[in-house]
Design an enzyme around this catalytic site. Structure first.
Site, PDB file in Angstrom:
ATOM      1  N   ASP A 213      43.716  34.646  38.415  1.00 52.97           N
ATOM      2  CA  ASP A 213      43.478  34.881  36.993  1.00 52.97           C
ATOM      3  C   ASP A 213      42.112  34.331  36.588  1.00 52.97           C
ATOM      4  OD1 ASP A 213      44.844  35.670  34.421  1.00 52.97           O
ATOM      5  OD2 ASP A 213      44.404  33.590  33.924  1.00 52.97           O
ATOM      6  N   GLU A 272      44.384  29.829  57.753  1.00 49.94           N
ATOM      7  CA  GLU A 272      45.266  29.013  58.596  1.00 49.94           C
ATOM      8  C   GLU A 272      46.642  29.641  58.726  1.00 49.94           C
ATOM      9  OE1 GLU A 272      45.562  25.050  57.036  1.00 49.94           O
ATOM     10  OE2 GLU A 272      43.401  24.990  56.650  1.00 49.94           O
TER      11      GLU A 272
HETATM   12  C1  GLC Z   1      43.967  37.078  32.296  1.00 49.04           C
HETATM   13  C2  GLC Z   1      45.351  37.640  32.142  1.00 49.04           C
HETATM   14  C3  GLC Z   1      45.681  37.694  30.702  1.00 49.04           C
HETATM   15  C4  GLC Z   1      45.639  36.286  30.141  1.00 49.04           C
HETATM   16  C5  GLC Z   1      44.288  35.614  30.424  1.00 49.04           C
HETATM   17  C6  GLC Z   1      44.352  34.136  30.209  1.00 49.04           C
HETATM   18  O1  GLC Z   1      43.040  37.912  31.737  1.00 49.04           O
HETATM   19  O2  GLC Z   1      45.437  38.894  32.750  1.00 49.04           O
HETATM   20  O3  GLC Z   1      46.925  38.282  30.444  1.00 49.04           O
HETATM   21  O4  GLC Z   1      45.857  36.311  28.767  1.00 49.04           O
HETATM   22  O5  GLC Z   1      43.899  35.805  31.757  1.00 49.04           O
HETATM   23  O6  GLC Z   1      45.076  33.520  31.228  1.00 49.04           O
END
Ligand code: GLC
Length: 569
Positions: A213, A272
């Protein structure tokens, strides 16, 4: 011209992810195993046969970890536990075992840029004094102005409003997203070690990969300098295709060179383990050359191709995006990925039904332009079929296989996306793409809470209401029904696998004419023609229609507008 997508630096056979079709599950809205109105891991397990039958290779699950759900789970309070709303660790292990039994790989979501403010680390930081090691795990600063009541810099949250929140003791902390999502300090060794330990925790359990993310956000520029503009993760309404002379301004909190060291370290950790484990970057980075830096041989394995997603229903933009993606991918020896929708975007079936099918609204409500649902569905199928013929790895968002549209009339009082609240409703938010899936046309909640198919568990009201039209899209109206979107996808996936289209190469064909709305290419045995124009396109007479995006796509030897066909000799 021939463009190769398979990773050139890999020995054969290519790793599984090089050409995988990966299905995104948004756990809250996929299937509700305990009939409480919210999806969960037992619901996922029960529906794995449906995904196996569809023919995808892997599943990526959005976060299911312990979380106050301020951002639907992208605010993690405990990275090693399943939130009780979604089940238990035992449920996770069962799901993973069942997935293996169905020959499906599992990718989980890792949120390393920020934690929840309810994570013990942040609670410790708030309780600890200014300058303490506990505070150093996050980005705390004193404010400016006479009383320190002016935020440390001018950064704005991606969700709207200020990116800084002040504690009662006067210090401010940074949150690129919601107040409840404090950013971690990636200059802190403990933070780095902890995230590696979390990677290992899930690798040891047997996951095949991680979706990272905000992968471009972890490292901030030294000194946290002011930034002139507000930044959105999804830029404006149009895909930006800058002239080479244009300078792209990179905010001091995105795409800083230091992020690559983190992924080099993680690459070593993954190596690993057996089984070609992988990392896929969620990085809203441009230009594309910069994005592909994340998938150099010693970093991640994949990065989402948002340029393709932003290209809209527009032959010129799609063709440019395909060509550039394959070129850039070839340079670093990584596969390109393809994606049309996810839980952060308006579904492509709906976007392509707007008057301007390249528009990219941040959510839609009842007062906004409503899409032409039929046109959107037709184009949505055509776009999905085009995508599944491309060399590389493709992502489907849950419901894409049903041709599911966005909920475009969700009442404001039911919305939950923090972006809606932080922009005072200017952004309608992402809830419309997160509506629980319809499984059974005639069941309450369209069978969302009725995972056993026995018709015995009506289930609580789904956490977001489904529009009435969802019944037409229900899985039980599509699985096994010839001509349905599900069967179209199933057939395309089957053909794609048998003919290794994902490891193929692309050559533009004679019919290719983006200026007139036609995208046409050969990949392996198949000639793919997509008609985004307004006139029918003559097809070579000798060829047979292998897959068509709708039953009446071809007439009088020509492909009708808004359709895609795969043709073979
Ligand atoms: C990413 C996720 C989104 C979230 C953001 C903050 O873009 O896909 O849904 O709100 O990160 O974590």
């Amino acid at each position: 011209m021939s463009l190769q997508a398979a990773p050139i630096s890999q020995t054969s056979p290519a790793p599984w992810w090089a050409d995988a079709v990966i299905y995104q599950i948004y756990p809250r809205s996929f299937a509700d195993g305990n009939a409480d109105g919210m999806g969960d891991l037992p619901g996922v397990t029960a529906r794995l046969p449906y995904l196996h039958n569809l023919g995808v290779d892997a599943v990526w699950l959005s976060p299911f970890y312990v979380s106050p759900q301020a951002d639907a789970g992208y605010d993690v309070a405990d990275y090693r536990q399943v939130d009780p709303r979604f089940g238990t660790l035992q449920d996770f292990d069962t799901m993973l075992a069942e997935a293996r039994a169905h020959n499906l790989k599992i990718i989980v979501d890792l949120v390393p840029n920020h934690t929840s403010d309810e994570h013990t680390w942040f609670q410790d930081a708030v309780a600890a004094p200014v300058g303490s090691p506990e505070r150093d795990r996050y980005i705390f600063r004193d404010g400016s102005g006479d009383n320190g009541d002016v935020p440390p810099n001018n950064w704005q949250s991606i969700f709207g409003g200020n990116a800084w929140t002040r504690l009662p003791d006067g210090q401010w902390y940074l949150h690129l997203f919601d107040t409840k999502q404090p950013d971690l300090n990636w200059n802190n060794a403990e933070v780095r070690a902890e995230m590696v330990s979390i990677l290992r925790f899930w690798l040891d359990r047997g996951v095949h990969g991680f979706r990272i993310d905000v992968a471009h956000g972890l490292v901030k520029a030294d000194g946290l300098p002011d930034w002139a503009a507000q930044t959105k993760m999804v830029e404006g309404s149009e895909r930006r295709r800058p002239n080479p002379e244009d300078t792209i301004l990179t905010p001091p909190y995105f795409d800083q060179p230091g992020v690559h060291d983190i992924y080099r370290e993680w690459n070593k950790v993954l190596s690993e383990y057996d089984g070609d484990r992988m990392l896929v970057a969620e990085a809203w980075v441009e230009p594309m050359e910069q994005l592909f830096q994340y998938v150099r041989p010693d970093e991640m394995q994949q990065a989402f191709n948002f340029d393709f997603l932003l290209a809209g229903w527009d032959a010129r933009q799609i063709a440019e995006s395909i060509e550039e993606s394959l070129e850039q991918a070839g340079r670093v020896g990584a596969p390109s990925t393809w994606v049309l929708s996810n839980h952060d975007t308006v579904r492509h079936s709906t976007r392509f039904g707007l008057q301007d099918p390249t528009r990219f609204p941040k959510g839609i409500n009842a007062t906004d332009e409503q899409p032409n649902e039929e046109l959107g569905r037709t184009r949505g199928r055509a776009a999905t079929l085009l995508m599944l013929a491309l060399p590389g790895s493709a992502y489907l968002y849950q419901g894409d296989e049903l041709g599911l549209p966005e909920h475009t009339t969700l009442p404001d009082h039911l919305r939950q996306d923090p972006a809606f609240f932080r922009t005072n409703g200017v952004e309608r938010g992402r809830d419309g793409s997160r509506v629980p899936l319809p499984w059974e046309a005639d069941a309450p909640g369209f069978g969302f809470g009725d995972y056993d198919d026995a018709g015995s568990t009506p289930g609580a009201t789904p956490w977001l209401p489904q529009p009435d039209t969802f019944g037409d899209y229900a899985a039980d109206r599509q699985v096994g029904m010839s001509g349905s979107t599900y069967e179209l996808c199933r057939r395309a996936l089957d053909y794609r696998r048998r003919n290794s289209l994902g490891q193929g190469s692309l050559t533009w064909e004679r019919q290719h004419n983006p200026e007139s709305g036609v995208v046409a290419f050969q990949n392996g045995p198949v000639l793919v023609v997509a008609n985004m124009g307004i006139e029918p396109v003559k097809l070579p007479a000798a060829l047979k229609v292998e897959v068509a995006s709708s039953s009446d796509a071809v007439g009088n030897g020509a492909l009708k507008p808004n359709n895609t066909v795969w043709l073979t000799l």
